[in-house]
Design a protein around this motif. Sequence first.
Motif, PDB file in Angstrom:
ATOM      1  N   MET A 161      12.988 -11.343 -53.469  1.00  0.00           N
ATOM      2  CA  MET A 161      12.583  -9.972 -53.145  1.00  0.00           C
ATOM      3  C   MET A 161      13.102  -9.633 -51.750  1.00  0.00           C
ATOM      4  O   MET A 161      12.337  -9.523 -50.790  1.00  0.00           O
ATOM      5  N   PRO A 162      14.406  -9.468 -51.608  1.00  0.00           N
ATOM      6  CA  PRO A 162      15.019  -9.313 -50.279  1.00  0.00           C
ATOM      7  C   PRO A 162      14.536  -8.098 -49.496  1.00  0.00           C
ATOM      8  O   PRO A 162      14.629  -8.087 -48.265  1.00  0.00           O
ATOM      9  N   PRO A 197       1.230 -22.133 -56.425  1.00  0.00           N
ATOM     10  CA  PRO A 197       2.487 -21.794 -55.754  1.00  0.00           C
ATOM     11  C   PRO A 197       3.711 -21.952 -56.659  1.00  0.00           C
ATOM     12  O   PRO A 197       4.603 -21.105 -56.669  1.00  0.00           O
ATOM     13  N   MET A 198       3.750 -23.050 -57.429  1.00  0.00           N
ATOM     14  CA  MET A 198       4.860 -23.261 -58.351  1.00  0.00           C
ATOM     15  C   MET A 198       4.924 -22.165 -59.407  1.00  0.00           C
ATOM     16  O   MET A 198       5.999 -21.609 -59.707  1.00  0.00           O
ATOM     17  N   ILE A 199       3.765 -21.818 -59.970  1.00  0.00           N
ATOM     18  CA  ILE A 199       3.717 -20.810 -61.025  1.00  0.00           C
ATOM     19  C   ILE A 199       4.130 -19.442 -60.482  1.00  0.00           C
ATOM     20  O   ILE A 199       4.938 -18.725 -61.090  1.00  0.00           O
ATOM     21  N   ALA A 200       3.595 -19.089 -59.320  1.00  0.00           N
ATOM     22  CA  ALA A 200       3.917 -17.789 -58.731  1.00  0.00           C
ATOM     23  C   ALA A 200       5.405 -17.688 -58.394  1.00  0.00           C
ATOM     24  O   ALA A 200       6.030 -16.641 -58.604  1.00  0.00           O
ATOM     25  N   GLN A 201       5.972 -18.765 -57.864  1.00  0.00           N
ATOM     26  CA  GLN A 201       7.400 -18.740 -57.537  1.00  0.00           C
ATOM     27  C   GLN A 201       8.259 -18.588 -58.789  1.00  0.00           C
ATOM     28  O   GLN A 201       9.281 -17.898 -58.772  1.00  0.00           O
ATOM     29  N   PHE A 202       7.856 -19.202 -59.883  1.00  0.00           N
ATOM     30  CA  PHE A 202       8.586 -19.049 -61.138  1.00  0.00           C
ATOM     31  C   PHE A 202       8.524 -17.597 -61.610  1.00  0.00           C
ATOM     32  O   PHE A 202       9.535 -17.016 -62.030  1.00  0.00           O
ATOM     33  N   PHE A 203       7.322 -17.004 -61.532  1.00  0.00           N
ATOM     34  CA  PHE A 203       7.181 -15.599 -61.939  1.00  0.00           C
ATOM     35  C   PHE A 203       8.048 -14.692 -61.064  1.00  0.00           C
ATOM     36  O   PHE A 203       8.689 -13.752 -61.558  1.00  0.00           O
ATOM     37  N   LEU A 204       8.053 -14.962 -59.762  1.00  0.00           N
ATOM     38  CA  LEU A 204       8.844 -14.130 -58.858  1.00  0.00           C
ATOM     39  C   LEU A 204      10.346 -14.304 -59.102  1.00  0.00           C
ATOM     40  O   LEU A 204      11.124 -13.349 -58.981  1.00  0.00           O
ATOM     41  N   MET A 205      10.746 -15.510 -59.454  1.00  0.00           N
ATOM     42  CA  MET A 205      12.154 -15.775 -59.709  1.00  0.00           C
ATOM     43  C   MET A 205      12.681 -14.913 -60.862  1.00  0.00           C
ATOM     44  O   MET A 205      13.810 -14.424 -60.827  1.00  0.00           O
ATOM     45  N   SER A 250      10.183 -17.727 -47.294  1.00  0.00           N
ATOM     46  CA  SER A 250      11.630 -17.791 -47.442  1.00  0.00           C
ATOM     47  C   SER A 250      12.041 -17.751 -48.901  1.00  0.00           C
ATOM     48  O   SER A 250      13.056 -17.143 -49.259  1.00  0.00           O
ATOM     49  N   THR A 251      11.229 -18.399 -49.780  1.00  0.00           N
ATOM     50  CA  THR A 251      11.516 -18.381 -51.205  1.00  0.00           C
ATOM     51  C   THR A 251      11.328 -16.984 -51.773  1.00  0.00           C
ATOM     52  O   THR A 251      12.168 -16.484 -52.531  1.00  0.00           O
ATOM     53  N   ILE A 252      10.227 -16.352 -51.416  1.00  0.00           N
ATOM     54  CA  ILE A 252       9.951 -15.020 -51.913  1.00  0.00           C
ATOM     55  C   ILE A 252      10.993 -14.022 -51.420  1.00  0.00           C
ATOM     56  O   ILE A 252      11.452 -13.151 -52.165  1.00  0.00           O
TER      57      ILE A 252
END
Length: 437
Positions: free
Chosen positions: A27-28, A221-229, A21-23
Motif C-alpha cells: 500500500m505505497p 500478523p501473518m494472516i493480515a500480511q497475506f490479506f494485504l498482499m 515496511s511490509t504494508i
Amino acid sequence: MSLDTLKPLTDSPDQEMFLQSTIYYFMPHLREHPDSLVPNVVLGQGRRGVSVVLGIPTVKREKQSYLMSTLGSLFYGLTFSQQRDLLVIVFVAETDFDYVGSIAKAISKNFPKEVHLGLLEVISPSRHYYPNFTSLRETFGDSKDRVKWRTKQNLDFSFLMLYAQNKGTYYVQLEDDVFAKASYYSDMKAFATQEASKPWLYLEFSQLGFIGKLFRTHDLPMIAQFFLMFHRDKPIDWLLDHILWVKACNPEKDTKDCSEQKALLKQRYKPSLFQHIGLHSSLPGKLQHLKDKDFGKQTLYQGHNNPAAELSSSLKHYQQHSLDRAYKGEDFFWALAPIHGDYILINFTQPIHISGYLFRSGNIEITGDKFYNTSVEVLPSNVSYLLLLVFSVCLHVSGAFENGVAEGKIEEALQPISALRLVVRSDSDVWVLLSEV
C-alpha cells in the motif's frame, strides 16, 4: 468525544517497523502519511491480557443498521468474570469523523457499563488509510462496486487484526449483523482449550463466510500480511482458503489429498454459535438471505441440578412459567412487574455449604425483563428461620443484580446456609424473568 487519542498498532518498535515496511510495499500511498497506520481510539480503556478478543468491523449502511442488536446479543448473559476476560472491538471502517463520532455516541448511550469496564472499544482508521479505489481491476465477473467493496473489506479486516494482535490469546472475527447464542463465550473458550494441542489455523463457530472464525493472536500478523498482499485480487474468504492451501497442500498430489490436509488446519464446532441476521448487505443494493442451518434454536433458559428446597415468592408468575419449574431447570420464571419489598425465598431442606450462586434475569428473546435494584441475601444456619418469617429481618447481603445478573461467592464464616432470598428494593416498570438459577 475526541478522535485525537492515538495508539500504535503494536508494542514492539522492531515489529511495528517490519509490519509498516511490509504494508508500505503493498500500500505505497501510506508512505505519504506517517500516521496513516495509527488507529483513532475513540472509546477504550486499553484492556489487554484477555482470553478472547472479538473484532467487529462496521460501515455506514444505506438501509438498516444491526450493530446495536449484535452488541446486545454479545453482552447478554455474560457473567462478571467473563466480562473481565473478554474484549469487543468495534472498528468503524469510515473516515467521516462525524459519522464515527455518532456511532461512538450511540454505543456509549446503549452500553455505558461495558465502555466503562473497558470491555468495549471503538476505533476507526486514519483518513489516509484507504487507497484510491477507482483504479481497481474488475475480476471474476464482479462489478466495479463489488470489487471496491471486497477490496475495502480485506483492508478493514487486516487493520482490525493488526490492532487486536496483542490484546489477548484468541481473536474471533465477526460481522456487524450477527446474533450470538447466550453461551457463546464459554462454548468457544472450552472448545479452544480442548483443541489447543492441535495444529489448526482457525476454529469455526459458524458455517457462513468469515463469521465466527477464531485465530490464535500470534498468527494474526501473518494472516493480515497475506490479506494485504492480495487485497486487490480476491474476496477475504477466498484468501483465507488460499492460506490453507499454501500451508498444507502438496502440488504434486491430487485435490482430495489437498482437501484432507486443509481440513486438519480448521476445526468446526457444532452447533453454530453465531447466526447471520442482516437482510441488507453492506454492499449497497444487495440483499442477503443467508442463514446458518446449524445454528438451531435459541435456549431461553439454562437448567441446573439445584439442592432440594422449599420455594416461595410474593411475585405472581405468568402462565406456566413458575418459580418451581425454573428452579428445577424445566422452564424460566416469568412474573408481573415487581414492586418494592417483593421477594423470592429459597429455603433449603437441610442447611448446606454453598460455594456460590448465579441468578440470571432476562433471556435472549426477552432481554428487558430483568431484576433491577435487587439484592441477594443469605441466611446462615445459626440464625433462626422464625426470625425471618415473623420479623422479616434483613439477612446478610451477599450481592446484587448488575445488568440483570447476580453472581457471587458465599463467605466460609456464614456456612452452612439455610436460605437465599432475592429482595426487590424499588418498584419496576417491567416484568421480571429468571432464565437461570
